[in-house]
Design a protein around this motif. Sequence first.
Motif, PDB file in Angstrom:
ATOM      1  N   PHE A 107      -2.516  21.776 -31.935  1.00  0.00           N
ATOM      2  CA  PHE A 107      -2.080  21.341 -30.418  1.00  0.00           C
ATOM      3  C   PHE A 107      -1.950  22.680 -29.536  1.00  0.00           C
ATOM      4  O   PHE A 107      -1.538  23.884 -29.893  1.00  0.00           O
ATOM      5  N   TRP A 169       3.772  21.684 -22.439  1.00  0.00           N
ATOM      6  CA  TRP A 169       3.042  20.422 -22.091  1.00  0.00           C
ATOM      7  C   TRP A 169       1.506  20.561 -22.422  1.00  0.00           C
ATOM      8  O   TRP A 169       0.926  21.459 -22.177  1.00  0.00           O
ATOM      9  N   SER A 170       1.052  19.534 -22.924  1.00  0.00           N
ATOM     10  CA  SER A 170      -0.432  19.509 -23.252  1.00  0.00           C
ATOM     11  C   SER A 170      -1.115  19.596 -22.156  1.00  0.00           C
ATOM     12  O   SER A 170      -2.470  19.969 -22.079  1.00  0.00           O
ATOM     13  N   TYR A 174      -4.561  12.614 -24.863  1.00  0.00           N
ATOM     14  CA  TYR A 174      -5.180  12.474 -26.615  1.00  0.00           C
ATOM     15  C   TYR A 174      -4.798  11.002 -26.981  1.00  0.00           C
ATOM     16  O   TYR A 174      -3.959  10.206 -26.206  1.00  0.00           O
ATOM     17  N   LEU A 176      -3.471   8.304 -29.322  1.00  0.00           N
ATOM     18  CA  LEU A 176      -2.509   8.157 -30.536  1.00  0.00           C
ATOM     19  C   LEU A 176      -2.657   6.920 -31.306  1.00  0.00           C
ATOM     20  O   LEU A 176      -2.390   5.942 -30.807  1.00  0.00           O
ATOM     21  N   LYS A 185       0.110  12.160 -23.849  1.00  0.00           N
ATOM     22  CA  LYS A 185       0.394  13.635 -23.435  1.00  0.00           C
ATOM     23  C   LYS A 185       1.556  13.972 -24.467  1.00  0.00           C
ATOM     24  O   LYS A 185       2.138  13.485 -24.905  1.00  0.00           O
ATOM     25  N   TYR A 186       1.469  15.536 -24.902  1.00  0.00           N
ATOM     26  CA  TYR A 186       2.616  16.024 -25.614  1.00  0.00           C
ATOM     27  C   TYR A 186       3.534  16.933 -24.878  1.00  0.00           C
ATOM     28  O   TYR A 186       2.932  17.595 -24.004  1.00  0.00           O
ATOM     29  N   SER A 187       4.675  17.437 -25.428  1.00  0.00           N
ATOM     30  CA  SER A 187       5.480  18.103 -24.592  1.00  0.00           C
ATOM     31  C   SER A 187       6.240  18.946 -25.767  1.00  0.00           C
ATOM     32  O   SER A 187       6.595  18.154 -26.780  1.00  0.00           O
ATOM     33  N   PHE A 224       9.386  18.166 -30.380  1.00  0.00           N
ATOM     34  CA  PHE A 224       8.126  17.829 -30.038  1.00  0.00           C
ATOM     35  C   PHE A 224       8.121  16.280 -29.947  1.00  0.00           C
ATOM     36  O   PHE A 224       8.521  15.447 -30.384  1.00  0.00           O
ATOM     37  N   VAL A 226       6.173  12.865 -27.464  1.00  0.00           N
ATOM     38  CA  VAL A 226       4.785  12.376 -26.912  1.00  0.00           C
ATOM     39  C   VAL A 226       5.096  11.339 -25.515  1.00  0.00           C
ATOM     40  O   VAL A 226       6.260  10.839 -25.627  1.00  0.00           O
ATOM     41  N   PHE A 251       9.293  11.059 -22.341  1.00  0.00           N
ATOM     42  CA  PHE A 251       8.767  11.591 -23.491  1.00  0.00           C
ATOM     43  C   PHE A 251       9.607  11.326 -24.513  1.00  0.00           C
ATOM     44  O   PHE A 251      10.778  11.258 -24.283  1.00  0.00           O
ATOM     45  N   HIS A 287      -5.874  11.738 -33.242  1.00  0.00           N
ATOM     46  CA  HIS A 287      -5.230  12.632 -32.182  1.00  0.00           C
ATOM     47  C   HIS A 287      -6.455  13.222 -31.634  1.00  0.00           C
ATOM     48  O   HIS A 287      -6.414  14.084 -30.806  1.00  0.00           O
TER      49      HIS A 287
END
Length: 313
Positions: A107, A169-170, A174, A176, A185-187, A224, A226, A251, A287
């Motif tokens: 990531f 943050w990403s 992506y 899932l 998105k990820y954080s 973590f 999403v 998130f 992912h």
Amino acid sequence: MPIDDLITEMNQGIAAVITNEAEDGVVPRFNQAKTIGCLRGEFRVHDDIPPELKHGIFSEAKTYPAMLRFANATSRDDAEKDVRGLSIRLSDVEGPVLWGEPGFQDFILNSYPALFVATPEDFLGFILARQANQRLWFFLNPFNPHLKALWIAFKSRQNHLCPFDVRFWSTTPYKLGENSGQVVKYSVLPCSDYQTLQAEKPGRNQLRAAMKAHLQRYPAKFHFAVQTQTDPHSMPIEDASVIWDEAVSPFRIVATITLENQDFDDPEALAECEASSFNPWQCLAAHEPLGRMNQVRRLVYAHAAAVRNRNQE
């Protein structure tokens, strides 16, 4: 511009820039250039996450060994304002990966929720401007201005006291789930029991010193999370400069990262960290990176890593 042409030009431009910026035989990354430190820890997937989020590495409660690299985007002086970077590699991951080595999931995140450029064409323009030492011209060229990019670049640069207290943050989206139709998105959100309140050993390496001091007192912890795309228009895949509204789609936490006290700042450990490389395509199919910005990153990141490590052999 066709993706293949973009990749070719990006590879040439980035190789020229990072080779020119080498110091003491070390060729830096184009972005996230200064290594603050690499740390090893645990990435624990929770057992109570919503069923629709249980895909890929989040499909079951499990703890993965993790390696985290913290970095400055551009500045070699920790006391200066900058964007901070966080790259994460999980190991002991089961299942085939889309690219890279089996058993690993990467990531890549930044300390601002959007990129300063919207498209890979814009990013190529910035690479060429940086190669020509005309960064400001990229933003202010009256025939092709990038004023939004300038505003994001300005706003995203902040002073930080410790990377363990920074949210990441990403910035890019992506999948899932291979067939779920979900886009996320990820954080990574700090949640330690301790926070740095003043600069530790102020100066060029104060962020590294702050991480060391933090770990000597308490473990460092992060959640973590999403964020699911709920509106393809206000949450676009193809414009990396758009922040997805958390009021519309919050998130949701799916895992916790824990870093215990460890030695990470000796010359050997820092050299190993410098030689590491990460790629958003080092991942399970569940992912998969989405969008043209992510599409170019696979080969561009791989080529830049090869240039760096070839020059440092």
